[in-house]
Design a protein around this motif. Structure first.
Motif, PDB file in Angstrom:
ATOM      1  N   GLN A 293      42.591  18.592   4.522  1.00 57.90           N
ATOM      2  CA  GLN A 293      42.478  18.379   3.070  1.00 57.90           C
ATOM      3  C   GLN A 293      41.127  18.835   2.545  1.00 57.90           C
ATOM      4  OE1 GLN A 293      43.436  16.060   5.295  1.00 57.90           O
ATOM      5  NE2 GLN A 293      44.861  14.588   4.391  1.00 57.90           N
ATOM      6  N   THR A 294      40.074  18.562   3.329  1.00 51.42           N
ATOM      7  CA  THR A 294      38.756  19.010   2.896  1.00 51.42           C
ATOM      8  C   THR A 294      38.718  20.531   2.849  1.00 51.42           C
ATOM      9  OG1 THR A 294      37.652  17.042   3.741  1.00 51.42           O
ATOM     10  CG2 THR A 294      36.300  19.000   3.486  1.00 51.42           C
ATOM     11  N   TYR A 295      39.332  21.132   3.841  1.00 52.00           N
ATOM     12  CA  TYR A 295      39.391  22.592   3.885  1.00 52.00           C
ATOM     13  C   TYR A 295      40.079  23.124   2.621  1.00 52.00           C
ATOM     14  CZ  TYR A 295      40.155  27.293   5.734  1.00 52.00           C
ATOM     15  OH  TYR A 295      40.154  28.655   5.921  1.00 52.00           O
ATOM     16  N   ASP A 296      41.209  22.505   2.276  1.00 49.78           N
ATOM     17  CA  ASP A 296      41.929  22.945   1.084  1.00 49.78           C
ATOM     18  C   ASP A 296      41.090  22.754  -0.172  1.00 49.78           C
ATOM     19  OD1 ASP A 296      43.989  23.564   2.739  1.00 49.78           O
ATOM     20  OD2 ASP A 296      45.198  21.789   2.280  1.00 49.78           O
ATOM     21  N   SER A 297      40.357  21.634  -0.226  1.00 50.19           N
ATOM     22  CA  SER A 297      39.494  21.395  -1.394  1.00 50.19           C
ATOM     23  C   SER A 297      38.428  22.474  -1.503  1.00 50.19           C
ATOM     24  CB  SER A 297      38.809  20.040  -1.285  1.00 50.19           C
ATOM     25  OG  SER A 297      39.737  19.003  -1.396  1.00 50.19           O
TER      26      SER A 297
ATOM     27  N   GLY B 176      37.516  11.227  -1.334  1.00 50.21           N
ATOM     28  CA  GLY B 176      38.726  10.420  -1.433  1.00 50.21           C
ATOM     29  C   GLY B 176      39.672  10.658  -0.255  1.00 50.21           C
ATOM     30  N   GLN B 177      39.767  11.921   0.170  1.00 50.27           N
ATOM     31  CA  GLN B 177      40.655  12.251   1.293  1.00 50.27           C
ATOM     32  C   GLN B 177      40.208  11.619   2.608  1.00 50.27           C
ATOM     33  OE1 GLN B 177      40.064  16.390   1.222  1.00 50.27           O
ATOM     34  NE2 GLN B 177      41.232  16.674  -0.669  1.00 50.27           N
ATOM     35  N   ALA B 178      38.926  11.377   2.717  1.00 46.37           N
ATOM     36  CA  ALA B 178      38.415  10.836   3.987  1.00 46.37           C
ATOM     37  C   ALA B 178      38.917   9.424   4.222  1.00 46.37           C
ATOM     38  CB  ALA B 178      36.894  10.857   3.979  1.00 46.37           C
ATOM     39  N   VAL B 184      34.758   4.893  10.181  1.00 42.93           N
ATOM     40  CA  VAL B 184      33.486   5.406   9.684  1.00 42.93           C
ATOM     41  C   VAL B 184      33.719   6.390   8.535  1.00 42.93           C
ATOM     42  CG1 VAL B 184      31.390   6.670  10.278  1.00 42.93           C
ATOM     43  CG2 VAL B 184      32.331   5.013  11.883  1.00 42.93           C
ATOM     44  N   ALA B 185      34.720   7.260   8.691  1.00 42.23           N
ATOM     45  CA  ALA B 185      35.039   8.204   7.617  1.00 42.23           C
ATOM     46  C   ALA B 185      35.501   7.447   6.367  1.00 42.23           C
ATOM     47  CB  ALA B 185      36.102   9.190   8.073  1.00 42.23           C
ATOM     48  N   GLY B 189      33.613   7.897   2.972  1.00 39.13           N
ATOM     49  CA  GLY B 189      34.418   8.363   1.845  1.00 39.13           C
ATOM     50  C   GLY B 189      34.303   7.416   0.657  1.00 39.13           C
ATOM     51  N   GLN B 190      34.463   6.124   0.924  1.00 40.41           N
ATOM     52  CA  GLN B 190      34.376   5.140  -0.157  1.00 40.41           C
ATOM     53  C   GLN B 190      32.976   5.150  -0.777  1.00 40.41           C
ATOM     54  OE1 GLN B 190      36.977   3.259  -1.483  1.00 40.41           O
ATOM     55  NE2 GLN B 190      35.383   3.013  -3.058  1.00 40.41           N
ATOM     56  N   THR B 191      31.965   5.289   0.083  1.00 38.64           N
ATOM     57  CA  THR B 191      30.595   5.309  -0.432  1.00 38.64           C
ATOM     58  C   THR B 191      30.397   6.493  -1.378  1.00 38.64           C
ATOM     59  OG1 THR B 191      29.860   4.289   1.628  1.00 38.64           O
ATOM     60  CG2 THR B 191      28.163   5.285   0.259  1.00 38.64           C
ATOM     61  N   GLY B 192      30.980   7.635  -1.026  1.00 38.88           N
ATOM     62  CA  GLY B 192      30.879   8.808  -1.897  1.00 38.88           C
ATOM     63  C   GLY B 192      31.490   8.535  -3.268  1.00 38.88           C
ATOM     64  N   LEU B 193      32.646   7.882  -3.276  1.00 38.01           N
ATOM     65  CA  LEU B 193      33.286   7.564  -4.562  1.00 38.01           C
ATOM     66  C   LEU B 193      32.440   6.564  -5.345  1.00 38.01           C
ATOM     67  CD1 LEU B 193      37.070   7.291  -3.561  1.00 38.01           C
ATOM     68  CD2 LEU B 193      35.761   9.292  -4.297  1.00 38.01           C
ATOM     69  N   ASP B 194      31.836   5.611  -4.608  1.00 37.50           N
ATOM     70  CA  ASP B 194      30.984   4.624  -5.281  1.00 37.50           C
ATOM     71  C   ASP B 194      29.769   5.290  -5.923  1.00 37.50           C
ATOM     72  OD1 ASP B 194      32.742   2.747  -4.352  1.00 37.50           O
ATOM     73  OD2 ASP B 194      31.440   2.010  -2.741  1.00 37.50           O
ATOM     74  N   VAL B 195      29.246   6.315  -5.264  1.00 36.48           N
ATOM     75  CA  VAL B 195      28.103   7.027  -5.846  1.00 36.48           C
ATOM     76  C   VAL B 195      28.492   7.592  -7.203  1.00 36.48           C
ATOM     77  CG1 VAL B 195      26.567   9.009  -5.632  1.00 36.48           C
ATOM     78  CG2 VAL B 195      27.097   7.647  -3.606  1.00 36.48           C
TER      79      VAL B 195
END
Lengths: 335, 378
Positions: A293-297, B176-178, B184-185, B189-195
């Motif tokens: 998914q990251t790749y696609d993004s 979001g995809q993570a 850990v991902a 991932g959630q931390t990125g959205l929180d930022v």
């Protein structure tokens, strides 16, 4: 270490427990494997271990410190440590420590955590199993058989199948690793020039601003406590992640840096096939594996960049934007 | 997203390393104190007496002022049974309120979950400084950590609107995809959205703030100024956390401890003055704690890890004064023959703060019933 843990203040008649305690807790056995009395006995055994630091001949010269043992300040009385009794000095204490299975396990787990994969945080080691119990048992065995010979333990690890198999990204980069990796890629500091110290500047050194290393949570040579830093995913919180992403953004936007220019040239033109552009970015930034998914993004972003570039009158949009985004991914936080 | 400024807010100051309580609130007329502390001692002429027995270390003069104004509650002899002398296990215990097993959920992170169960505001809990303390960490509960308020956020250097929007969308997509791909991902991932959510809210904070209070130039003052700036923007933060390091005074305590006292007392009093200037002091409570006290006897240069420390509650809403009793200094009463005994369980103080400041039920967080105190004005 003697200065950091105050052993120069550990005297025959005035015991300072800092070195004795942290030697056992942080650097050999881990909490829960010895008593407060063992800490006191170890501390007494290290009395008289100190250092001297002769003044330099030159005005701004370095003052190298030298180990010194002060016989008059050493406690020669009998001590009982981990069940053994004798007139122990510091070396005897270390000999006893390296015989302990708890030490073998604790050190092995630290090595695994450092070289292979992020472990859980140290306080839970007493109750939670290791990520790879077989690996820890294998290393512990060598540690005990060789009396704690680190060369032998490391050799065992580096030759093991699980070490060679650990190519996937299982460790979160420390701030130092992230910054050093990026600076290597930007090529700005391929030889020593002034300026690199600014990345590590901190308020603790009297600066009013902090550099990216401090904002990412790592003041080099100045950990928050004697325990050091909390590593693994604890490197990441919303503030440190902001800075990680902001840092790569700032570094990769400057096309005058030789490494950035080189990478931009090698990635190619935004008119190229977007998948190829992404592949090259991932490769140039350190053979990063990203999720599908990251790749696609990233591919979608590359396409969009191409379209924006065509409409862009100022000419500020380019391949470097794709490099920035690739280095801002979740996967880039791992090594 | 803004909230009434009348909502009660807790500001926690962690004094990292084990503050020497005896040299903070000094039993300056007690012979046992001088017998135990031969060198690392605060003399009678170095204290600001609050009564015939106890005086505040003169380096913490702002605390004396707050005490005299009735804005400082001193909790004497705080601790827990079989106090742990390891900094790290000790701090973990204070962070999770779990002395008997290794807990995984921070006490304030749990409070954030109760205050904002649907995680609607990533600023309900805010940490100032790099490194999120475990007290604020609970899996799945967003909290914001701000190391550099001015630089907070991602992709905020891109000037072109279309590119910036696309970059933010892509970042949001990637983070979001993570989520759902491993613990850990998930967390990153959630931390990125929180930022992203936090950055929108925090963008105007620096511009909104004006004050005549001049904070000193040291880390704790800078941190509490950031707390003031965010709090005064009315973004709905109920819990702030910040840390002040350096209290592990095994050596040269008489050289190092005074500056800690000066900095922390100056920063807290400036912070309260700042709130007062903005008419926002009625509902803010500051709680300062440390992981343990230090040994009765000094070691000639500093003091080793001990038990029976003290904690402090500050604010205009506080009923100032002494709470609990000063631990007995008589050697016959010492814990393990070398430490101060505690009388007040820290979980009772947490319960006090949770229920009387944050209106959150304490029992599930501190795992039981612990005696509370009443340090607030009716």
């Amino acid at each position: 270490m003697i200065f950091w843990l105050d052993n120069n203040e550990n005297h025959k008649d005035e015991i300072n427990e800092n070195y004795g305690r942290e030697l056992l807790e942080l650097f050999s056995m881990g909490v829960g494997n010895y008593t407060e009395d063992d800490i006191k006995a170890a501390s007494r055994a290290f009395t008289g271990w100190t250092f001297r630091q002769p003044l330099s001949l030159y005005p701004n010269g370095h003052y190298p410190a030298e180990f010194e043992f002060l016989e008059d300040d050493h406690d020669y009385d009998s001590k009982t440590f981990l069940g053994e009794t004798g007139d122990f000095d510091g070396e005897d204490i270390i000999d006893i420590i390296v015989k302990q299975p708890a030490t073998a396990r604790f050190v092995s787990r630290h090595l695994y955590n450092f070289f292979v994969e992020d472990e859980l945080q140290v306080p839970s080691w007493k109750t939670e199993p290791a990520k790879n119990e077989d690996a820890i048992a294998q290393l512990s065995k060598v540690f005990l058989e060789t009396g704690g010979d680190m060369r032998a333990v490391l050799k065992e690890m580096f030759n093991s199948d699980w070490f060679k198999a650990a190519t996937s990204f299982k460790k979160v980069k420390s701030p130092t690793e992230l910054i050093a990796g990026v600076l290597k890629q930007t090529g700005e500091f391929s030889y020593p020039v002034p300026g690199i110290q600014n990345f590590a500047i901190t308020s603790l050194n009297g600066s009013l601003v902090e550099g990216p290393l401090a904002i990412m949570g790592q003041r080099l040579m100045n950990p928050p406590t004697v325990e050091g830093w909390h590593t693994g995913h604890e490197w990441i919180d919303s503030g440190t992640l902001s800075e990680r992403v902001g840092f790569v953004e700032r570094q990769f936007e400057d096309l005058s840096k030789p490494g950035v220019k080189d990478m931009v040239d090698r990635v190619g033109s935004l008119d190229d096939d977007p998948s190829q552009l992404v592949d090259r970015c991932l490769d140039l930034l350190g053979s990063i594996n990203v999720s599908e998914q990251t790749y696609d993004s990233l591919v979608a972003y590359a396409k969009e960049l191409s379209s924006i570039e065509n409409d862009d009158v100022e000419g500020s949009v380019g391949v470097h934007n794709l490099l920035q985004m690739t280095a801002s991914t979740v996967d880039y936080q791992f090594e | 997203m803004t909230t009434k400024p009348s909502e009660k807010t807790l500001v926690v100051v962690q004094m990292t390393g084990g503050n020497d309580f005896m040299n903070t609130l000094v039993p300056y007329t007690n012979g046992h104190y001088y017998d135990a502390r031969k060198k690392v001692v605060i003399r009678e002429n170095q204290v600001l007496p609050i009564n015939d027995e106890l005086g505040i270390n003169e380096n913490a003069a702002p605390f004396k002022r707050l005490y005299d104004e009735g804005k400082m509650a001193i909790i004497q002899g705080i601790g827990y049974p079989d106090s742990n002398r390891s900094h790290f296990r000790g701090m973990d215990i204070w962070h999770t309120a779990e002395p008997d097993r290794v807990g995984s959920e921070g006490w304030l992170g749990q409070a954030v979950r109760e205050l904002d169960p649907k995680a609607e505001n990533v600023l309900t809990g805010v940490n100032i400084g790099a490194g999120l303390p475990r007290a604020m960490a609970v899996t799945g509960v967003p909290v914001t950590s701000v190391g550099d308020l001015e630089g907070y956020g991602v992709m905020n250097r891109i000037e072109q609107d279309r590119l910036k929007n696309m970059a933010l969308e892509t970042f949001k997509g990637i983070y979001g995809q993570a989520i759902g791909t491993g613990p850990v991902a998930d967390y990153i991932g959630q931390t990125g959205l929180d930022v992203l959510s936090g950055a929108d809210l925090l963008a105007e904070v620096a511009d909104n703030y004006e004050s005549t209070v001049e904070y000193a130039e040291n880390p704790i003052a800078k941190s509490l100024r950031d707390v003031a700036r965010i709090h005064l923007s009315g973004l709905g933060t109920r819990i702030f956390y910040t840390q002040h390091g350096g209290y592990d005074t095994h050596a040269n305590e008489l050289a190092g401890h005074p500056k800690l006292m000066t900095d922390v007392s100056g920063a807290i009093s400036d912070f309260l003055d700042d709130l007062e200037e903005h008419g926002a002091s009625d509902n803010v409570t500051v709680f300062a704690f440390t992981e343990f006290g230090r040994r009765m006897r000094d070691n000639g240069s500093g003091t080793d890890h001990g038990t029976g420390g003290g904690a402090f509650i500050y604010g205009k809403n506080v009923q100032g004064g002494l709470y609990g009793q000063y631990p007995s200094l008589d050697p016959a009463d010492w814990e393990h023959g070398e430490d101060l005994k505690h009388h007040i369980d820290f979980r009772g103080i947490y319960a006090t703060l949770l229920e009387q400041v944050l209106d959150v039920e304490a029992r599930p967080i501190v795992k039981g019933e612990y005696e509370q105190i009443s340090p607030f004005r009716a």
